[in-house]
Design an enzyme around this catalytic site. Structure first.
Site, PDB file in Angstrom:
ATOM      1  N   PRO A   1       0.815  -1.218   0.000  1.00 48.37           N
ATOM      2  CA  PRO A   1       0.000   0.000   0.000  1.00 48.37           C
ATOM      3  C   PRO A   1       0.855   1.277   0.000  1.00 48.37           C
ATOM      4  CG  PRO A   1      -0.578  -1.443   1.849  1.00 48.37           C
ATOM      5  CD  PRO A   1       0.631  -2.013   1.216  1.00 48.37           C
ATOM      6  N   PRO A   2       0.232   2.403  -0.372  1.00 47.72           N
ATOM      7  CA  PRO A   2       0.979   3.663  -0.416  1.00 47.72           C
ATOM      8  C   PRO A   2       1.533   4.047   0.955  1.00 47.72           C
ATOM      9  CG  PRO A   2      -1.219   3.932  -1.353  1.00 47.72           C
ATOM     10  CD  PRO A   2      -1.175   2.573  -0.781  1.00 47.72           C
ATOM     11  N   GLY A   3       2.683   4.692   0.943  1.00 45.01           N
ATOM     12  CA  GLY A   3       3.246   5.265   2.175  1.00 45.01           C
ATOM     13  C   GLY A   3       3.865   4.270   3.128  1.00 45.01           C
TER      14      GLY A   3
ATOM     15  N   ASP B   1     -22.838   5.561   8.586  1.00 41.80           N
ATOM     16  CA  ASP B   1     -22.852   4.381   9.469  1.00 41.80           C
ATOM     17  C   ASP B   1     -23.595   3.235   8.798  1.00 41.80           C
ATOM     18  OD1 ASP B   1     -21.707   5.983  11.371  1.00 41.80           O
ATOM     19  OD2 ASP B   1     -23.591   6.434  12.402  1.00 41.80           O
TER      20      ASP B   1
ATOM     21  N   HIS C   1     -26.182  11.188  19.125  1.00 42.58           N
ATOM     22  CA  HIS C   1     -25.738  10.185  18.144  1.00 42.58           C
ATOM     23  C   HIS C   1     -24.383   9.581  18.566  1.00 42.58           C
ATOM     24  CE1 HIS C   1     -25.543   8.788  13.835  1.00 42.58           C
ATOM     25  NE2 HIS C   1     -24.279   8.655  14.188  1.00 42.58           N
ATOM     26  N   GLU C   2     -23.438  10.456  18.889  1.00 41.16           N
ATOM     27  CA  GLU C   2     -22.092   9.964  19.246  1.00 41.16           C
ATOM     28  C   GLU C   2     -22.117   9.195  20.564  1.00 41.16           C
ATOM     29  OE1 GLU C   2     -19.872   9.825  17.093  1.00 41.16           O
ATOM     30  OE2 GLU C   2     -20.890  11.189  15.726  1.00 41.16           O
TER      31      GLU C   2
END
Ligand code: ATP
Length: 504
Positions: free
Chosen positions: A106-108, A407, A332-333
């Site tokens: 993967p990149p990086g 979600d 919500h959180e």
């Protein structure tokens, strides 16, 4: 010399044609155009631009010690390089030195760093170029550039009195994907053919030796001819770092920064599952920037933790939702966080109603440990936590909002993974062979069932949800520890919504 012959022949032909009554004007114009394009601009300018894009370094300073983790990639690469370094012993045993090493991952993850360290290890001259720089609209340019690249490599090594040159081609998939697939594929195919021809032409007995190191994150699209022995005959997998490697990388990138006494890099490494080396470098830098912004002389653990959110979600946004929206975001959180804590105590790292990137608010979980396999129980619990935000809004505010869209998408994708993994009543079904209605019904059933679990938890803890949401609204951000201490307090026996003027 070649130019003189062409000019002489051309003029002769024109005079001959003129004497025999042909109209030579169109031919003259064509010749002029070709001359202007070839000699003055066009190809020459393109070649010069390409030459400038090739990074040439006579002596690279990067060493393998500057690369954190990636132990197996480093070992494999070093072994391949030893064939070049211990030349005599290799030859005595009749070992054919490698011509090419392909770094896939993967990149990086440090592929460029590995290639540079390889050049340093072999005391080689280093040339770096990316695959996209070979591709132009004009046929033959890519192949010409490949020829030039190898010539430049030999020249650079000779001039700098090195026995080896490392040619590093990043994003090789751009020029090395399966032949015949591209539109206007001739140019791509010619370029790849030329690369194969150059690699076949590398003679490791003559000096300077050339080692081609290429990098890709799309191993699956490469032309099989590239991977056959004698070309890129060693493929080194460079994966995302595990927890220990993340710790090593963090140590490397914070070694030049003042760290406060409360810094615990192991904790940061644990919370950054899925981060690449580049992410971790960025995280260390962002933490230093944060310390500067807050006028501190050293980086604290809090700066590092906040930088995790910055790197994974983006910069804090100025945009401030309305107060009623903020209350909804808080509910919500807290829904996500409370269900997460009930199912897996100690799993919440942070929850906040401060917008970052695309997220209006977010809850971040701490992964227990790096996991590469997921059980059915784990997947079901993740769906329950994902649907808890939506469910909390429904129970406590009497309606839901578009905030749950992301979600829901994630929950559906997990449910589909469960189908693919044979965890549903459909059994060991091949997903593309499953009728859409069956798939739809099965994923819906999973979502319904897991939502009910989240509902039960939230119904039982309604009063706690509201109390924590009020606290979150006031503080904007709660650490996992603070959340757990509120959860540990006895629940007041009152109507959860009473006294919440913001409840809608
Ligand atoms: P891409 O595929 O996007 O070209 P790459 O795999 O070649 O990426 P690098 O360019 O080598 O990745 O890494 C980018 C930066 O990330 C490095 O300059 C370094 O700061 C950091 N980095 C990545 N991996 C590591 C590592 N293993 N140890 C230390 N730093 C790392």
């Amino acid at each position: 010399m070649r130019k003189e012959i062409v000019l002489g022949l051309g003029s002769g032909l024109l005079i001959f044609a003129g004497i025999h009554g042909f109209n030579v004007l169109p031919l003259l114009m064509l010749g002029l155009l070709f001359y202007l394009f070839y000699e003055q601009g066009g190809l020459k300018v393109m070649q010069k631009r390409f030459d400038k894009d090739v990074v040439q370094t006579r002596a690279i300073k990067t060493t393998f010690d500057e690369i954190g983790g990636q132990q197996s990639a480093k070992n494999e690469l070093r072994e391949a390089l030893n064939f070049i370094v211990t030349d005599k012993r290799t030859q005595a045993l009749g070992i054919r030195p490698l011509k090419g090493v392909l770094l896939a991952g993967p990149p990086g993850t440090g592929k460029t760093l590995l290639a540079k360290a390889a050049a340093n290890y072999t005391e080689a001259a280093f040339l770096a170029v990316t695959g996209s720089e070979f591709i132009e609209m004009y046929a033959g340019i890519g192949a010409q550039r490949i020829r030039n690249l190898f010539q430049q490599a030999r020249r650079l090594a000779t001039e700098s009195q090195k026995q080896t040159a490392v040619v590093f081609i990043d994003e090789i998939d751009v020029l090395g994907s399966k032949r015949g697939q591209h539109q206007g594929h001739l140019e791509y195919d010619q370029t790849l053919n030329q690369l194969l021809a150059e690699m076949d032409g590398i003679k490791q007995q003559t000096e300077p030796k050339i080692l081609v190191i290429a990098a890709t994150n799309r191993l699956d699209v490469l032309d099989p001819a590239l991977l056959r022995p004698g070309r890129f005959d060693r493929v080194v997998q460079v994966d995302l770092p595990d927890q220990e490697s993340r710790y090593q990388i963090l140590k490397l990138h914070t070694s030049n920064k003042p760290l406060a006494d409360n810094v615990n890099l192991k904790e940061i490494a644990r919370a950054t599952f899925g981060f690449s080396g580049a992410h971790l470098e960025n995280l260390s830098n962002e933490a230093a920037i944060l310390a500067l912004r807050k006028n501190r002389s050293s980086i604290t653990q809090e700066h590092l933790i906040e930088s995790i959110d910055k790197v994974s979600l983006g910069e804090k946004l100025e945009r401030r939702p309305q107060r009623d929206e903020l209350w909804r975001i808080a509910i919500h959180e807290v829904g996500h966080a409370l269900v997460s804590e009930c199912l897996k105590p100690g799993s919440v790292a942070v929850l906040t109603i401060v917008s970052r990137g695309q997220a209006l608010g977010y809850t971040r979980q701490i992964p227990d440990d790096d996991h590469y396999l997921h059980t059915e129980t784990y997947l079901r619990q993740q769906i329950q936590i994902l649907l808890a935000g939506f469910t909390a809004e429904e129970i406590l505010l009497g309606s839901t909002s578009t905030g749950a869209q992301g979600d829901l998408e994630q929950a559906v994708s997990i449910a589909k993974r469960m189908v693919k993994a044979g965890m549903t009543p459909l059994g060991l079904a091949y997903i593309s062979g499953t009728a859409n209605t069956d798939l739809y019904k099965t994923t819906n059933k999973i979502l319904d069932r897991e939502k009910r679990v989240a509902e039960d938890i939230l119904q039982t803890h309604q009063t706690k949800v509201v109390a924590i949401a009020k606290l979150l609204l006031a503080k904007e951000r709660l650490e996992g520890k603070e959340l757990r201490s509120v959860l540990a307090q006895p629940t007041p026996s009152s109507n959860p919504i009473a006294g919440t003027e913001l409840a809608i």
